[in-house]
Design an enzyme around this catalytic site. Structure first.
Site, PDB file in Angstrom:
ATOM      1  CD  GLU A 126      10.156  -9.204  -3.265  1.00  0.00           C
ATOM      2  OE1 GLU A 126       9.582  -8.188  -2.861  1.00  0.00           O
ATOM      3  OE2 GLU A 126      11.037  -9.901  -2.747  1.00  0.00           O
ATOM      4  N   GLY A 266       1.793 -10.696   2.935  1.00  0.00           N
ATOM      5  CA  GLY A 266       1.040  -9.498   3.876  1.00  0.00           C
ATOM      6  C   GLY A 266       0.954  -8.230   2.911  1.00  0.00           C
ATOM      7  CG  MET A 268       5.313  -5.865  -3.491  1.00  0.00           C
ATOM      8  SD  MET A 268       6.664  -6.917  -3.020  1.00  0.00           S
ATOM      9  CE  MET A 268       7.698  -5.839  -3.666  1.00  0.00           C
ATOM     10  CD  GLU A 269       9.689  -4.788  -0.732  1.00  0.00           C
ATOM     11  OE1 GLU A 269       8.405  -5.424  -0.319  1.00  0.00           O
ATOM     12  OE2 GLU A 269      10.549  -5.582  -0.970  1.00  0.00           O
ATOM     13  CG  ASN A 270       4.848  -2.575  -5.117  1.00  0.00           C
ATOM     14  OD1 ASN A 270       5.436  -3.474  -5.658  1.00  0.00           O
ATOM     15  ND2 ASN A 270       3.453  -2.717  -4.488  1.00  0.00           N
ATOM     16  CG  HIS A 302       8.596  -5.514   6.812  1.00  0.00           C
ATOM     17  ND1 HIS A 302       9.616  -6.268   7.291  1.00  0.00           N
ATOM     18  CD2 HIS A 302       8.690  -5.801   5.527  1.00  0.00           C
ATOM     19  CE1 HIS A 302      10.282  -7.085   6.328  1.00  0.00           C
ATOM     20  NE2 HIS A 302       9.733  -6.885   5.156  1.00  0.00           N
ATOM     21  CD  GLU A 303       6.061  -4.625   3.202  1.00  0.00           C
ATOM     22  OE1 GLU A 303       6.922  -4.437   2.261  1.00  0.00           O
ATOM     23  OE2 GLU A 303       5.622  -5.703   3.639  1.00  0.00           O
ATOM     24  CG  HIS A 306      11.287  -3.717   2.088  1.00  0.00           C
ATOM     25  ND1 HIS A 306      12.577  -4.290   2.183  1.00  0.00           N
ATOM     26  CD2 HIS A 306      10.331  -4.741   2.488  1.00  0.00           C
ATOM     27  CE1 HIS A 306      12.441  -5.512   2.477  1.00  0.00           C
ATOM     28  NE2 HIS A 306      11.039  -5.913   2.718  1.00  0.00           N
ATOM     29  CD  GLU A 325      11.806  -9.150   2.307  1.00  0.00           C
ATOM     30  OE1 GLU A 325      11.507  -8.854   3.356  1.00  0.00           O
ATOM     31  OE2 GLU A 325      11.348  -8.894   1.119  1.00  0.00           O
TER      32      GLU A 325
HETATM   33  N1  B3K Z   1       8.651  -8.245  -0.278  1.00  0.00           N
HETATM   34  C1  B3K Z   1       7.588  -8.737   0.038  1.00  0.00           C
HETATM   35  C2  B3K Z   1       7.353 -10.129  -0.513  1.00  0.00           C
HETATM   36  C3  B3K Z   1       6.787 -10.697  -1.659  1.00  0.00           C
HETATM   37  C4  B3K Z   1       6.850 -12.001  -1.939  1.00  0.00           C
HETATM   38  C5  B3K Z   1       6.162 -12.348  -3.328  1.00  0.00           C
HETATM   39  N2  B3K Z   1       6.354 -13.997  -3.450  1.00  0.00           N
HETATM   40  C6  B3K Z   1       6.893  -8.629   1.315  1.00  0.00           C
HETATM   41  C7  B3K Z   1       7.963  -8.224   2.276  1.00  0.00           C
HETATM   42  O1  B3K Z   1       8.506  -8.838   2.694  1.00  0.00           O
HETATM   43  O2  B3K Z   1       8.043  -7.076   2.520  1.00  0.00           O
HETATM   44 ZN    ZN Z   2      10.253  -7.334   3.366  1.00  0.00          ZN
END
Ligand code: B3K
Ligand code: ZN
Length: 875
Positions: A126, A266, A268-270, A302-303, A306, A325
């Site tokens: 992302e 911080g 990432m929600e992959n 938070h993740e 998502h 977000e």
């Molecule tokens: N969605 C990611 C953010 C990634 C940003 C990359 N430039 C983290 C978060 O908000 O959960």
């Molecule tokens: Zn987020």
């Protein structure tokens, strides 16, 4: 990049002409070249006729080794590469596209796409990192199922992870092995993830509300294995909470988190495979402060959240970023409020919003929570998109009430599951479920800037009538000269002269006024005596509100307001009013004298044992220099710094006895626990300690040294270290800093704290210290956490030193940005923020700051990230 980069506009959005039914990826990981073979099944979108060109994205540096349609290799004439685009003019209506690309993850210092962190491979896709891995329709509205095979050396990379479930594995020749992962949920490429490394893990399981068993795995380096348990507990709490509060259940059989040391953000929600900055997942009492424990809890949640707000329902395009977000920050804030103290969480969030987001909203990068254009989307992962976005969702919650909000979120998830949608779809679902008209409210998505409320009142003692007059306005922001009146929910109450809440027209003591016009009046009947209004309770809207409070009224609200947030806010307002007047005195060479009402009010709070200790600590924390700066028209760095120190010292001297007794009462032994009550006790104790040291008395430095020596946890240890390190007792400072490093040199995150404490030292000479620390063996210019601690700490949280009048702080930052621009554009552009605020300083500083921005602009080839921020700042 040319100096004329493309601006992308929301109004130009077009749906994708081709759909990807499935994607198969094959990675061959090597130390030099990594090969990526991609096969996708492509189909023209039913809305488009045949013959539309196929548009893929691929970073300029991608080496294309093969491209074939239905196994027919394309010739150079069959496609064009233009910047980041690869266009194939003639394609069938349905076909298989195959590409092979060659990449060098080990040289990827931008930490976008596939890169190496401490010897392990990992990804960050992302927003547009996937195009650094392979050619793909890398846009969030193209969703596909993925099947991913990773092949690597078995000894070096025993763990190979990707999204979804592992389905096959095997060994190949030369000590290599492979594993195939399948993710059944269609997803955009930004949610793709891969990890390969020598990792260990902890394992647990979670039974969902429909009785499905989910395997939970958290991976980290072997030395960090004892720091993963808190994240696991937080994850399970988050899973339960999302079922209870939103009715949302997890969908895969496995949920993985991996901790990595090199990470731009911080976490990432992959899908099914979150990748976390170590700073947001590792936690252990010995090495982690209370604040960091709470951050871990919040970010893990938070993740996880998502998975629904972002993954199952994703964004149509990146202008809709706040759709996922803002909503997810609102969700995690409510989760943290439920796990800990609700009021404390609100105070923390509002403090951040009012200092940093309001400043952003008043600066050259100001943008609505749904921006209309951008050059580089990475520049829009901002406090506005996240925190103001969350406030906008919170306002919908306030306007609809919890039941209708839940009905709205149910409808949103149900209606759009598996889709890529817009913020407007979100608001529409809220409207449809509640029947409430949110048409004017939608302006919050398109108008930038912080609205201001000017509130006055009048009381008619004969008619027993009280009237509030509310005028709203919103300052101009880049590209938006004039604004329309917004729909602002203003939560308020009225206190009678005894300090009791009056019952208002709704039968309740808090009423939410719908402020919708430029000027509006609200009449209250049967009011027996002139009330003191309690305004913007709970911070019901992200606005600046002005009401001409007398200091005595603020003291009265501090003591009596039934809304905890408003009691804190009254204390802040009182301190701000006093400090602003002192700044004025300082500038006019008037001898400073502290209004004794502040001392008395603070004493009353300290002596009131019925209050929540965490709130006491918050109430007694003076407004920060950053907040006073945000409020100032022209920031007088020295005056603000001097006055805040003066007030701290006056308070400390006047309250020494009670500060010491509260310190001692809360300095209790016992095993460390990160629960709310223990955190509250430590925060109050350490606040008292910092005031005591502010008296300037050597005996309190000794007290801090004693606390340092006896501390069994990082909260107490680092709090003691910080107050000594920032004191004028140089020898003691030096000694303790050395001891701290000796003890913790093998703990990267603790060493980062050590950097940050030194970088934020307000004593003169810190720039030289910071420059020396950049040469320290533990510093690494390529590691974002270290940059944030040292460079970010100095430039962003040490105003008195960064803004030193000779401009040396600015020059230092200018040099670093020029260096970082090539290496890591995202971090470079973020670090620039302090220079972008030049308009708020005096003429001499303005010139010095602008000169650095200009120097950066002229320094050669700029990344889109840095170019956008610098050019907009100079515009
Ligand atoms: N969605 C990611 C953010 C990634 C940003 C990359 N430039 C983290 C978060 O908000 O959960
Ligand atoms: Zn987020």
């Amino acid at each position: 990049m040319s100096q004329e980069p493309n601006v992308i506009y929301l109004k130009d959005y077009q749906a994708p002409a081709y759909l990807i039914e499935s994607t198969e990826l094959h990675f061959e990981l090597f130390e030099q070249d990594t090969l990526v073979r991609t096969r996708m099944q492509v189909k023209v979108h039913p809305d488009f006729g045949p013959g539309v060109p196929l548009e893929l994205f691929g970073h300029e540096e991608l080496e294309l080794c093969r491209i074939a349609i239905n196994d027919q290799v394309l010739s150079d004439a069959d496609y064009q590469r233009d910047g980041e685009k690869l266009i194939i003019n003639k394609v069938p209506a349905a076909f298989q596209l195959e590409t092979v690309t060659k990449i060098q993850p080990q040289d990827n210092t931008a930490l976008e796409g596939l890169y190496k962190s401490d010897g392990m491979f990992c990804t960050q896709c992302e927003a547009e990192g996937f195009r650094r891995i392979t050619f793909y329709p890398d846009r969030p509205d193209v969703m596909s199922v993925f099947r991913t095979t990773i092949e690597a050396d078995k000894a070096q990379y025993p763990v190979l992870l990707s999204n979804g479930n592992p389905v096959e594995q095997g060994e190949s020749e030369d000590g290599r092995h492979w594993i195939t992962w399948e993710d059944p949920f269609p997803k955009p490429s930004y949610l793709f993830a891969l990890v390969a490394g020598d990792l260990e893990f902890i394992e647990d399981s979670y039974t969902t509300m429909s009785d499905r068993e989910v395997k939970l795995l958290i991976y980290g380096e072997k030395k960090d294995l004892d720091k993963l348990e808190y994240a696991m507990t937080s994850l399970k709490n988050a899973m339960r909470w999302d079922e209870e509060v939103y009715g949302r259940e997890y969908d895969l059989d496995i949920y993985m988190i991996v901790a990595v040391d090199f990470f731009n953000m911080g976490a990432m929600e992959n899908k099914g495979l979150n990748i976390f900055n170590t700073s947001c997942v590792l936690a252990h009492p010995k090495t982690t402060t209370d604040a960091a424990f709470q951050r871990v809890e919040g970010v893990v949640a938070h993740e996880y959240f998502h998975n629904w707000s972002g993954n199952r329902v994703t964004c149509r395009d990146w202008f809709q970023l706040s759709l996922k977000e803002g909503f997810t920050v609102f969700r995690d804030a409510e989760f943290s409020a439920d796990m800990n103290s609700r009021t404390v969480k609100r105070v923390e969030d509002v403090s951040l919003l009012r200092t940093a987001q309001f400043a952003e909203d008043a600066g050259p990068m100001a943008h609505p929570i749904r921006p209309a254009s951008f050059i580089e989307i990475s520049n829009f992962y901002t406090l506005t998109i996240y925190e103001k976005g969350a406030e906008v969702v919170r306002m919908i919650h306030t306007l609809l009430g919890p039941e209708q909000f839940r009905a709205g979120s149910d409808l949103y998830f149900e209606r759009h599951d598996g889709q890529a949608v817009t913020t407007d779809d979100f608001v529409q679902a809220m409207e449809d479920a509640s029947g409430r008209d949110l048409s004017q409210f939608r302006l919050w998505y398109s108008q930038a800037g912080t609205p201001e409320l000017k509130i006055t009142d009048e009381y008619d003692p004969q008619a027993h009538r009280y009237v509030l007059h509310v005028a709203q306005s919103c300052p101009a922001t880049p590209g938006q000269e004039t604004k329309e009146p917004m729909h602002i929910p203003l939560a308020m109450g009225l206190l009678d002269p005894e300090g009791n809440d009056m019952v208002l027209a709704n039968g309740d003591t808090t009423l939410v006024l719908d402020v919708t016009e430029a000027e509006q009046s609200f009449t209250f009947e049967n009011i027996q005596a002139r009330p003191v209004p309690s305004l913007l309770r709970g911070f019901s809207a992200p606005v600046k509100s002005h009401y001409p409070y007398q200091r005595d009224e603020l003291v009265f609200l501090m003591a009596n307001d039934s809304d905890g947030f408003s009691r804190w806010d009254a204390a802040q307002k009182l301190a701000v009013d006093i400090m602003q007047a002192l700044v004025h005195d300082y500038q006019n060479d008037v001898v400073l004298k502290l209004d004794s009402r502040l001392i008395d009010a603070y004493r009353a709070v300290l002596e009131n044992s019925a209050l929540d200790k965490a709130m006491v600590a918050k109430v007694l924390s003076l407004p920060t220099e950053a907040y006073l700066s945000e409020l100032a028209t022209v920031i007088d760095v020295e005056a603000i710094h001097y006055v805040r120190n003066f007030v701290r010292k006056e308070l400390a001297q006047a309250l020494e006895d009670v500060l010491l007794s509260v310190y001692e009462a809360n300095n209790t032994a016992g095993e460390y626990s990160p629960d709310a009550a223990s955190i509250a006790r430590r925060s109050l104790k350490n606040l008292c300690l910092s005031y005591l040291v502010a008296t300037g008395e050597a005996r309190y430095v000794a007290l801090a040294e004693e606390q340092y020596a006896e501390a069994d946890n990082m909260t107490d240890q680092s709090a003691a270290l910080a107050v000594v390190a920032h004191s004028r007792f140089k020898q003691a400072a030096h000694k303790l800093l050395e001891r701290f490093y000796d003890q913790w040199q093998d703990e990267a995150l603790v060493v980062n704290q050590w950097f940050a404490i030194q970088a934020t030292n307000p004593e003169p000479g810190t720039l030289a210290d910071v420059e020396a620390l950049m040469q320290h063996p533990a510093f690494d210019m390529k590691n974002p956490n270290k940059l944030r601690s040292l460079l970010g700490g100095f430039c962003g949280q040490n105003a008195i030193n960064f803004h030193v009048a000779d401009g040396s702080g600015y020059r230092f930052l200018g040099d670093r940005i020029i260096e970082l621009n090539k290496q890591n554009p995202q971090v470079a552009s973020r670090m620039l923020t302090p220079l972008t605020r030049w308009k708020k300083y005096d003429e001499a500083r303005q010139q010095l700051m602008k000169a650095q921005l200009q120097r950066i602009l002229d320094s050669g080839e700029l990344s889109k990230d840095v170019y956008e921020v610098v050019s907009k700042s100079l515009a």
